[in-house]
Write an enzyme that holds these catalytic residues in place. Structure first.
Site, mmCIF file in Angstrom:
data_model
loop_
_atom_site.group_PDB
_atom_site.id
_atom_site.type_symbol
_atom_site.label_atom_id
_atom_site.label_comp_id
_atom_site.label_asym_id
_atom_site.label_seq_id
_atom_site.Cartn_x
_atom_site.Cartn_y
_atom_site.Cartn_z
ATOM 1 C CB SER A 292 -1.001 -0.093 1.236
ATOM 2 O OG SER A 292 -1.757 -1.231 1.169
ATOM 3 C CG HIS A 343 -2.159 3.854 3.466
ATOM 4 N ND1 HIS A 343 -3.576 3.602 3.524
ATOM 5 C CD2 HIS A 343 -1.659 2.551 3.139
ATOM 6 C CE1 HIS A 343 -3.729 2.389 3.455
ATOM 7 N NE2 HIS A 343 -2.619 1.863 3.264
#
Length: 515
Positions: A292, A343
């Site tokens: 991610s 993230h």
């Protein structure tokens, strides 16, 4: 009529070649064109209509419709404000009073963020109208009135205008064709292979398996396992996690690789994954894995593309990219278990990496050097916090995580000392008391363990293990009535747990034997 057609096409030509404008839209009848520019102190949008006006009320309605379309365009472009110029080229002006309608610009939107200025150019007042347009766009329109104007003359200018527009379209297409996806598919293959390896050696959701193959774990990184900044990006926790990230990489990675080329893409992806893991190391004490962070780095690279080609970015992918980033970050803050620090770190890392390697055919060494300086400062600050500040902080998450590592290594005294120090410094988290009580049980400090477990059951009454451990402590202290109450509470919270049921039987047996 030919003269006004000549003015129309010649104005478009000058705005293209000298004014820095490009064609956004040209009507099928070729009598209406929308142009976009990116230079400061000039209208962002110019709309030119070649139409013979009869009545000023028609012109007013057309201006209002145009202003509404511009407001919609402003929102799609994510522009804070939008200045636009509307030009009517007509053979004769409207037959009724019309000048007062152009005295003030039209303002559109509830907040008045879109402003539309209008200029009318007719055959009698051509020079006056052209001079007024020149003030807005800082371009001179000294049209030669002495030349003979016929259909062929106009068609020649039109052809030149469209040729320039097509060349710009071709050059923009080339920006998206700097390489075919290659490393994207290699990275997907690596993810799939590593997922199979995890599943064959204990399961991708098994913590021990994840740690064995390189998941991010703060305590191990602090003890020299630096490769855990990189290995998490090829590991995934469960099939759904793998599926989502693989699809994201397939579409997003391919787009970034086409924009930046193969090698630049690989550098951006790996660096973004590294910064994502580094940010997670600093701000999240939990074990984590997944691509991610690197995938968010692709978003960061697209955002950097938006700074290099803002107009092209917002006309193509920009609104979708920004919308997806916002949605994912909001979900990351709302849904437990998502490593949003990774993230955000990946997003920043991708942007910074893109600022260093830049887009193909864009040298801009000064800006790239600036990006390198900012990158070094950012990574250096994260390393300092992670390796220097974090180990000496009283962050309950970090304390508990480190204590768990000591416990797994059977170093109960070290875990006890660390947790006790955290308690003395004011740490008031249930997790701290729970693991502190666990080390006290292992070290034979049953009365201290009892007191700390009581705190846990008050602060976090839904933790069945706390009630179970408290029952065990009461048994050691020969307090069977209290032990039975604690065990009953554990069973209420987890009625299917066989260990809890067995403990109740043992307590009943002990009570009976003591009578």
């Amino acid at each position: 009529m030919f003269k006004q057609d000549y003015v129309y096409w010649k104005m478009i030509e000058r705005l293209q070649l000298e004014g820095g404008y490009r064609i956004l839209q040209l009507s099928k009848s070729n009598n209406e064109i929308w142009l976009e520019g990116t230079q400061k102190n000039k209208p962002r949008i110019i709309r030119i209509l070649r139409h013979d006006l009869d009545w000023s009320n028609w012109m007013q309605r057309d201006m209002e419709i145009t202003a509404g379309r511009l407001e919609q365009l402003r929102k799609r472009l994510f522009a804070r404000k939008l200045e636009a110029l509307n030009i009517y080229i007509t053979t004769y002006p409207p037959v009724d009073d019309w000048k007062y309608r152009l005295d003030s610009p039209l303002v559109a939107g509830t907040k008045g963020l879109t402003t539309l200025h209008t200029v009318l150019i007719d055959s009698d007042q051509k020079d006056t109208g052209l001079q007024e347009v020149s003030k807005f766009v800082h371009t001179e329109f000294d049209l030669d009135d002495s030349i003979y104007i016929d259909v062929e003359t106009i068609e020649t200018i039109k052809h030149e205008v469209i040729t320039v527009a097509n060349k710009r379209i071709s050059s923009e297409k080339e920006i998206f064709q700097n390489g075919k996806p290659f490393f994207t598919y290699i990275l997907i293959a690596i993810q799939l292979i590593m997922f199979a390896v995890l599943e064959l050696h204990g399961g991708s959701t098994n913590t021990e398996t994840l740690l064995k193959y390189g998941a991010k774990e703060n305590f191990r990184i602090l003890n020299g396992e630096w490769w855990r900044f990189f290995t998490p990006m090829i590991l995934h926790i469960g099939f759904i996690h793998l599926l989502m990230n693989t699809f994201a990489l397939y579409y997003l990675g391919a787009e970034v690789e086409r924009l930046y080329g193969k090698l630049r893409f690989l550098l951006i992806y790996v660096f973004a994954g590294f910064v994502g893991s580094l940010a997670s190391f600093v701000f999240n004490a939990n074990i984590s894995a997944g691509a991610s962070g690197a995938i968010f780095g692709c978003f960061g690279a697209l955002l950097f593309f938006g700074t290099a080609y803002p107009s092209l970015f917002f006309r193509t992918m920009g609104p979708n990219v920004i919308g997806i980033i916002i949605i994912n970050l909001v979900l990351g803050f709302m849904i437990p278990g998502i490593d949003n620090s990774g993230h955000i770190g990946g997003l920043v890392g991708g942007f910074l990496a893109a600022s260093i390697v830049h887009l193909p055919k864009r040298k801009e060494f000064a800006k790239r050097l600036g990006g390198l300086v900012v990158t070094i400062a950012t990574v250096g600050a994260l390393f300092y916090v992670g390796y220097v500040v974090q180990p000496h902080s009283e962050n309950p998450q970090f304390v508990v995580q480190t204590a768990q590592e000591f416990i797994q290594s059977n170093e109960f005294q070290k875990a006890y000392d660390m947790l006790k120090t955290a308690e003395e410094k004011g740490a008031d988290a249930p997790e701290v008391y729970f693991y502190l009580s666990y080390t006290e049980i292992k070290l034979g400090k049953f009365e201290e363990a009892r007191d700390h477990l009581k705190i846990v059951t008050i602060k976090a009454p839904d933790i069945s293990e706390a009630h179970y451990n408290l029952a065990l402590v009461y048994v050691q202290l020969q307090e069977f009535v209290n032990a039975k109450k604690a065990a009953d509470q554990a069973i209420k919270l987890d009625p299917e747990n066989e260990n809890y049921k067995e403990l109740i039987k043992e307590i009943n047996a002990m009570e009976n034997s003591s009578l």
